[in-house]
Design a protein around this motif. Structure first.
Motif, PDB file in Angstrom:
ATOM      1  N   UNK A  22       0.819  -1.207   0.000  1.00 20.66           N
ATOM      2  CA  UNK A  22       0.000   0.000   0.000  1.00 20.66           C
ATOM      3  C   UNK A  22       0.857   1.262   0.000  1.00 20.66           C
ATOM      4  N   UNK A  23       0.564   2.171  -0.896  1.00 25.63           N
ATOM      5  CA  UNK A  23       1.305   3.426  -0.988  1.00 25.63           C
ATOM      6  C   UNK A  23       2.611   3.339  -1.747  1.00 25.63           C
ATOM      7  N   UNK A  24       3.013   2.142  -2.184  1.00 25.37           N
ATOM      8  CA  UNK A  24       4.303   1.967  -2.867  1.00 25.37           C
ATOM      9  C   UNK A  24       4.184   2.340  -4.341  1.00 25.37           C
ATOM     10  N   UNK A  25       5.261   2.915  -4.873  1.00 26.71           N
ATOM     11  CA  UNK A  25       5.268   3.316  -6.280  1.00 26.71           C
ATOM     12  C   UNK A  25       5.613   2.137  -7.175  1.00 26.71           C
ATOM     13  N   UNK A  26       4.911   2.004  -8.284  1.00 29.19           N
ATOM     14  CA  UNK A  26       5.191   0.954  -9.256  1.00 29.19           C
ATOM     15  C   UNK A  26       6.408   1.307 -10.104  1.00 29.19           C
ATOM     16  N   UNK A  27       7.004   0.331 -10.769  1.00 31.36           N
ATOM     17  CA  UNK A  27       8.064   0.640 -11.728  1.00 31.36           C
ATOM     18  C   UNK A  27       7.551   1.621 -12.782  1.00 31.36           C
ATOM     19  N   UNK A  28       8.440   2.372 -13.376  1.00 33.20           N
ATOM     20  CA  UNK A  28       8.051   3.371 -14.364  1.00 33.20           C
ATOM     21  C   UNK A  28       7.428   2.708 -15.583  1.00 33.20           C
ATOM     22  N   UNK A  29       6.724   3.513 -16.364  1.00 34.22           N
ATOM     23  CA  UNK A  29       6.109   2.992 -17.593  1.00 34.22           C
ATOM     24  C   UNK A  29       7.166   2.395 -18.518  1.00 34.22           C
ATOM     25  N   UNK A  30       8.321   3.068 -18.602  1.00 38.31           N
ATOM     26  CA  UNK A  30       9.387   2.569 -19.479  1.00 38.31           C
ATOM     27  C   UNK A  30       9.910   1.219 -18.986  1.00 38.31           C
ATOM     28  N   UNK A  31      10.055   1.078 -17.660  1.00 33.82           N
ATOM     29  CA  UNK A  31      10.535  -0.182 -17.093  1.00 33.82           C
ATOM     30  C   UNK A  31       9.558  -1.325 -17.387  1.00 33.82           C
ATOM     31  N   UNK A  32       8.263  -1.057 -17.223  1.00 38.75           N
ATOM     32  CA  UNK A  32       7.255  -2.072 -17.506  1.00 38.75           C
ATOM     33  C   UNK A  32       7.217  -2.401 -18.994  1.00 38.75           C
ATOM     34  N   UNK A  33       7.370  -1.361 -19.796  1.00 34.56           N
ATOM     35  CA  UNK A  33       7.399  -1.554 -21.248  1.00 34.56           C
ATOM     36  C   UNK A  33       8.523  -2.492 -21.656  1.00 34.56           C
ATOM     37  N   UNK A  34       9.719  -2.287 -21.079  1.00 34.47           N
ATOM     38  CA  UNK A  34      10.873  -3.119 -21.408  1.00 34.47           C
ATOM     39  C   UNK A  34      10.726  -4.526 -20.837  1.00 34.47           C
ATOM     40  N   UNK A  35      10.204  -4.613 -19.605  1.00 34.89           N
ATOM     41  CA  UNK A  35      10.096  -5.917 -18.944  1.00 34.89           C
ATOM     42  C   UNK A  35       9.120  -6.840 -19.665  1.00 34.89           C
ATOM     43  N   UNK A  65       1.019   4.796  -8.023  1.00 38.18           N
ATOM     44  CA  UNK A  65       1.175   4.211  -6.702  1.00 38.18           C
ATOM     45  C   UNK A  65       0.025   3.244  -6.405  1.00 38.18           C
ATOM     46  N   UNK A  66       0.326   2.262  -5.560  1.00 32.87           N
ATOM     47  CA  UNK A  66      -0.712   1.372  -5.061  1.00 32.87           C
ATOM     48  C   UNK A  66      -1.570   2.166  -4.063  1.00 32.87           C
ATOM     49  N   UNK A  67      -2.870   2.078  -4.213  1.00 28.75           N
ATOM     50  CA  UNK A  67      -3.769   2.814  -3.319  1.00 28.75           C
ATOM     51  C   UNK A  67      -3.641   2.278  -1.898  1.00 28.75           C
ATOM     52  N   UNK A  68      -3.435   3.183  -0.959  1.00 27.21           N
ATOM     53  CA  UNK A  68      -3.428   2.833   0.464  1.00 27.21           C
ATOM     54  C   UNK A  68      -4.792   3.213   1.021  1.00 27.21           C
ATOM     55  N   UNK A  69      -5.702   2.256   0.985  1.00 32.09           N
ATOM     56  CA  UNK A  69      -7.091   2.551   1.336  1.00 32.09           C
ATOM     57  C   UNK A  69      -7.244   2.987   2.789  1.00 32.09           C
ATOM     58  N   UNK A  70      -6.478   2.379   3.674  1.00 29.70           N
ATOM     59  CA  UNK A  70      -6.589   2.749   5.094  1.00 29.70           C
ATOM     60  C   UNK A  70      -6.131   4.179   5.318  1.00 29.70           C
ATOM     61  N   UNK A  71      -5.010   4.559   4.655  1.00 33.35           N
ATOM     62  CA  UNK A  71      -4.507   5.926   4.805  1.00 33.35           C
ATOM     63  C   UNK A  71      -5.489   6.938   4.221  1.00 33.35           C
ATOM     64  N   UNK A  72      -6.057   6.612   3.055  1.00 31.99           N
ATOM     65  CA  UNK A  72      -7.011   7.523   2.434  1.00 31.99           C
ATOM     66  C   UNK A  72      -8.263   7.657   3.283  1.00 31.99           C
ATOM     67  N   UNK A  73      -8.695   6.543   3.879  1.00 28.01           N
ATOM     68  CA  UNK A  73      -9.884   6.572   4.725  1.00 28.01           C
ATOM     69  C   UNK A  73      -9.665   7.463   5.945  1.00 28.01           C
TER      70      UNK A  73
END
Length: 356
Positions: A22-35, A65-73
């Motif tokens: 939760x709250x963590x950033x995903x790899x960049x679009x370019x990284x996912x594109x290459x992977x 980012x992954x949604x942190x539902x508890x933090x947003x709540x």
């Protein structure tokens, strides 16, 4: 399977297994594109699908980012408005206590308002709610048997993403706003069945004309009469509205002439029943010796005086608790709920005389 769906499923599974928390950033679009050896358009489509599902949240210039539902709540408003026609008497304190206890257990704050069952006051309350940061509204309808000019205000609240739960009745034009209520039609039916089972045939009723509960109780009562083969009692059905409710003296002549000649009647609620009993007493018509009375709501009024009032039980606190739970479900799931009606049950006392 489409390439974007393969990528979306991989991201979703990675979140479920804890690879991305939760709250963590995903790899960049370019990284996912290459992977995954896909186009940037495919990556953006996969991220967009998950964002629409409320799983991811993109931030301009920062990434996805992954949604942190508890933090947003925790950051969102915890305020819920509860609006009833009246506040400090009859069934309303019990309903409000049920709502408040259920919501406070979940960390929500309750603010209370009342309309006095008046359309102008209802409009003022709704306008005030629009200026506030609310998570939801639990509200009792105002004169729900009549066309309501305030429906656009309700629609504006719904359009702002504020869920609404109605108490006791509802406006049929507002879809997606559930009602929590007593089985009012069944309440009227139970009253008719009880009176006829006790041998009464000369029956009448006193109903409220501008609230949906009064219409439904009348419908159930008439169904019970017709099932018993009693078809000729229409002239012994009297109606009153909100303005009449505080004083039946203007209807005294009709009440005595028509209802006073019945052997048994159903009154809209305990308050109307007590007022009718006092009026009849002034004219020498006693309960249950001369006339039997059944009512609805089973409040403390039903236990006052020398004659206990037979009355259909209103769930009061349980109704408030259920309304709160329905609203909480709508807040958490973002989905509409169905109407819920409590089973009507009769509390038998001394106000009905057995003729059989």
């Amino acid at each position: 399977m489409a390439k974007y769906q393969v990528l979306a499923d991989w991201i979703k599974q990675s979140i479920e297994t804890g690879t991305f928390g939760p709250g963590e950033r995903l790899p960049s679009e370019q990284r996912l594109q290459e992977q995954f050896e896909v186009s940037r358009q495919t990556v953006r489509k996969a991220l967009s699908v998950l964002e629409e599902a409320g799983i991811l949240r993109s931030r301009q210039g920062s990434g996805t980012f992954v949604v942190d539902k508890e933090a947003e709540e925790r950051q969102r408003s915890r305020r819920i408005a509860v609006v009833t026609t009246y506040v400090d008497n009859y069934i309303f304190p019990g309903i409000i206590r049920g709502i408040e206890s259920t919501l406070s257990e979940q960390g929500f704050q309750v603010q209370i308002a009342f309309t006095g069952n008046g359309l102008w006051r209802e409009a003022e309350v709704l306008k005030d709610l629009m200026s506030q940061d609310l998570r939801g509204v639990i509200i009792e309808t105002t004169k729900s048997a009549l066309p309501n000019p305030n429906l656009p205000l309700y629609r504006e609240l719904v359009g702002r993403g504020i869920p609404i739960v109605f108490l006791n009745s509802r406006y049929p034009e507002l879809e997606g706003c559930p009602m929590v209520a007593l089985q009012d039609e069944e309440a009227g039916y139970l009253a008719a069945k009880h009176l006829t089972a006790c041998g009464h045939r000369k029956l009448g009723g006193l109903f409220k004309s501008d609230d949906g509960q009064g219409i439904r109780r009348y419908q159930g009562f008439m169904r019970g009469l017709w099932e018993a083969g009693i078809y000729d009692r229409e002239r012994y059905i009297l109606w009153f509205d909100t303005e009449d409710a505080s004083d039946f003296s203007g209807m005294e002549g009709k009440l005595v002439k028509y209802l006073g000649s019945c052997s048994g009647i159903l009154c809209y609620n305990d308050s109307a029943a007590i007022a009718a009993m006092e009026l009849f007493k002034r004219h020498g018509i006693l309960v249950p010796e001369d006339i039997s009375i059944v009512s609805v709501d089973d409040t403390e009024l039903a236990l006052r005086g020398n004659v206990g009032l037979t009355s259909v039980r209103h769930p009061k606190g349980r109704l408030g608790e259920k309304a709160a739970k329905v609203l909480l479900s709508m807040i958490r799931n973002g989905l509409p709920e169905k109407d819920y009606e409590f089973e009507a049950r009769l509390a038998e006392r001394d106000s009905v005389k057995k003729l059989l």
